[in-house]
Design an enzyme around this catalytic site. Structure first.
Site, mmCIF file in Angstrom:
data_model
loop_
_atom_site.group_PDB
_atom_site.id
_atom_site.type_symbol
_atom_site.label_atom_id
_atom_site.label_comp_id
_atom_site.label_asym_id
_atom_site.label_seq_id
_atom_site.Cartn_x
_atom_site.Cartn_y
_atom_site.Cartn_z
ATOM 1 N N LYS A 154 0.829 -1.216 0.000
ATOM 2 C CA LYS A 154 0.000 0.000 0.000
ATOM 3 C C LYS A 154 0.863 1.266 0.000
ATOM 4 C CE LYS A 154 -4.206 -1.832 2.159
ATOM 5 N NZ LYS A 154 -3.792 -3.198 2.533
HETATM 6 O O1 6AU Z 1 -9.461 -11.547 5.362
HETATM 7 P P1 6AU Z 1 -8.717 -10.647 6.333
HETATM 8 O O2 6AU Z 1 -9.553 -9.532 6.875
HETATM 9 O O3 6AU Z 1 -8.021 -11.413 7.417
HETATM 10 O O4 6AU Z 1 -7.516 -9.988 5.498
HETATM 11 C C1 6AU Z 1 -7.759 -9.066 4.468
HETATM 12 C C2 6AU Z 1 -6.471 -8.594 3.866
HETATM 13 C C3 6AU Z 1 -5.586 -7.813 4.837
HETATM 14 C C4 6AU Z 1 -5.827 -6.354 4.501
HETATM 15 O O5 6AU Z 1 -4.676 -5.578 4.699
HETATM 16 C C5 6AU Z 1 -6.204 -6.414 3.011
HETATM 17 O O6 6AU Z 1 -6.769 -7.696 2.781
HETATM 18 N N1 6AU Z 1 -7.181 -5.366 2.586
HETATM 19 C C6 6AU Z 1 -6.898 -4.499 1.518
HETATM 20 C C7 6AU Z 1 -5.891 -4.730 0.515
HETATM 21 C C8 6AU Z 1 -5.610 -6.039 0.000
HETATM 22 O O7 6AU Z 1 -5.334 -3.784 -0.048
HETATM 23 C C9 6AU Z 1 -7.704 -3.381 1.316
HETATM 24 C C10 6AU Z 1 -8.905 -3.245 2.027
HETATM 25 O O8 6AU Z 1 -9.685 -2.333 1.805
HETATM 26 N N2 6AU Z 1 -9.204 -4.184 2.963
HETATM 27 C C11 6AU Z 1 -8.394 -5.252 3.253
HETATM 28 O O9 6AU Z 1 -8.760 -6.081 4.085
HETATM 29 O O10 6AU Z 1 -4.238 -8.159 4.560
#
Ligand code: 6AU
Length: 254
Positions: free
Chosen positions: A91
């Protein structure tokens, strides 16, 4: 009318996005595993179990407490063994001049091993130029929307993200979003916040199910805790893979 991944190959131009779609088709998997664990050994063990079921591995390399460059070498070996690509979820969010150092230098040297990276657009298009200057064929994913409650990605912001993507097609290959943000099918939608047994985490994350994510426009679903906190990550990853891919096949038929 939703286009199949095979048809998308005809309009997607970025080589990494094409590579990803080919993997999706070969493995019948549009699942990205977000391996948010903090120990190298645990990370490698998890990826070794989940690898057969994913098209993409997402890392947060800076949360690994015992990081050494060997970790990346091992992850790349697993990517080859199980046929998936790697997305470092750094990010980036700073000036072009700063992000190009964050991307290529420091202890992680992300530009030497990642296939995809992502960036916030709040700083304006200079961030894209900076990252592109030091990229080695990576695909850039712009963060157009976030899954967190109360996030600031309003319509005008999303529109700006889209315009920045359109102006940089040779580098930008898609979006982090919670729903389809464009009818332009040359961009891929990567949707985080997917979990079939929880609706949130008390820290702002908001979850939808794999089929809801696909119905809203996810090309790739991103699943973290839903997999690595389960008692059988391999079986659970297989389940997420099948749910998301079936939802995609159903969309094609509808
Ligand atoms: O399924 P989770 O919630 O355990 O993990 C979700 C992953 C985490 C967040 O840093 C990332 O997705 N993420 C991102 C990304 C990929 O950029 C953006 C966002 O809006 N929400 C999110 O969860 O590693």
């Amino acid at each position: 009318m939703v286009k199949s991944f095979s048809d998308r190959l005809k309009c997607v131009s970025h080589p990494k996005a094409q590579e990803l779609i080919n993997i999706i088709l070969r493995k019948k998997s549009n699942l990205c595993f977000s391996a948010d664990v903090t120990e190298s050994q645990k990370l490698l063990e998890l990826v070794d179990k989940v690898g057969p079921h994913i098209c993409l591995l997402k890392t947060h390399i800076d949360i690994v407490s015992d990081f050494t460059p060997d970790l990346v070498t091992e992850l790349r070996k697993l990517a080859k063994k199980y046929d998936f690509l790697i997305f470092e979820d750094r990010k980036f969010a700073d000036l072009g001049n700063t992000v190009q150092k964050q991307f290529s230098e420091g202890i992680y040297k992300i530009s030497s091993w990642a296939d995809f990276i992502n960036a916030h657009v709040v700083v304006g298009p200079g961030i894209i130029t900076g990252l592109k200057n030091v990229a080695h064929n990576q695909g850039l994913i712009l963060i157009a929307q976030m899954s967190a409650a109360g996030n600031l990605c309003h319509q005008a912001y999303i529109k700006e993200a889209l315009m920045m993507a359109e102006d940089n097609r040779s580098f930008v290959c898609g979006f982090i979003c919670t729903e389809s943000v464009t009818s332009d099918e040359s961009f891929l939608n990567f949707v985080p916040g997917v979990n079939f047994s929880s609706s949130g985490d008390g820290l702002g994350q908001q979850f939808v199910s794999p089929s809801q994510a696909v119905q809203k426009g996810a090309d790739v679903i991103i699943v973290g805790r839903g997999i690595y906190q389960s008692s059988n990550p391999a079986a659970t990853a297989k389940e997420y893979k099948e749910l998301a891919y079936t939802a995609y096949l159903n969309l094609l038929e509808s």
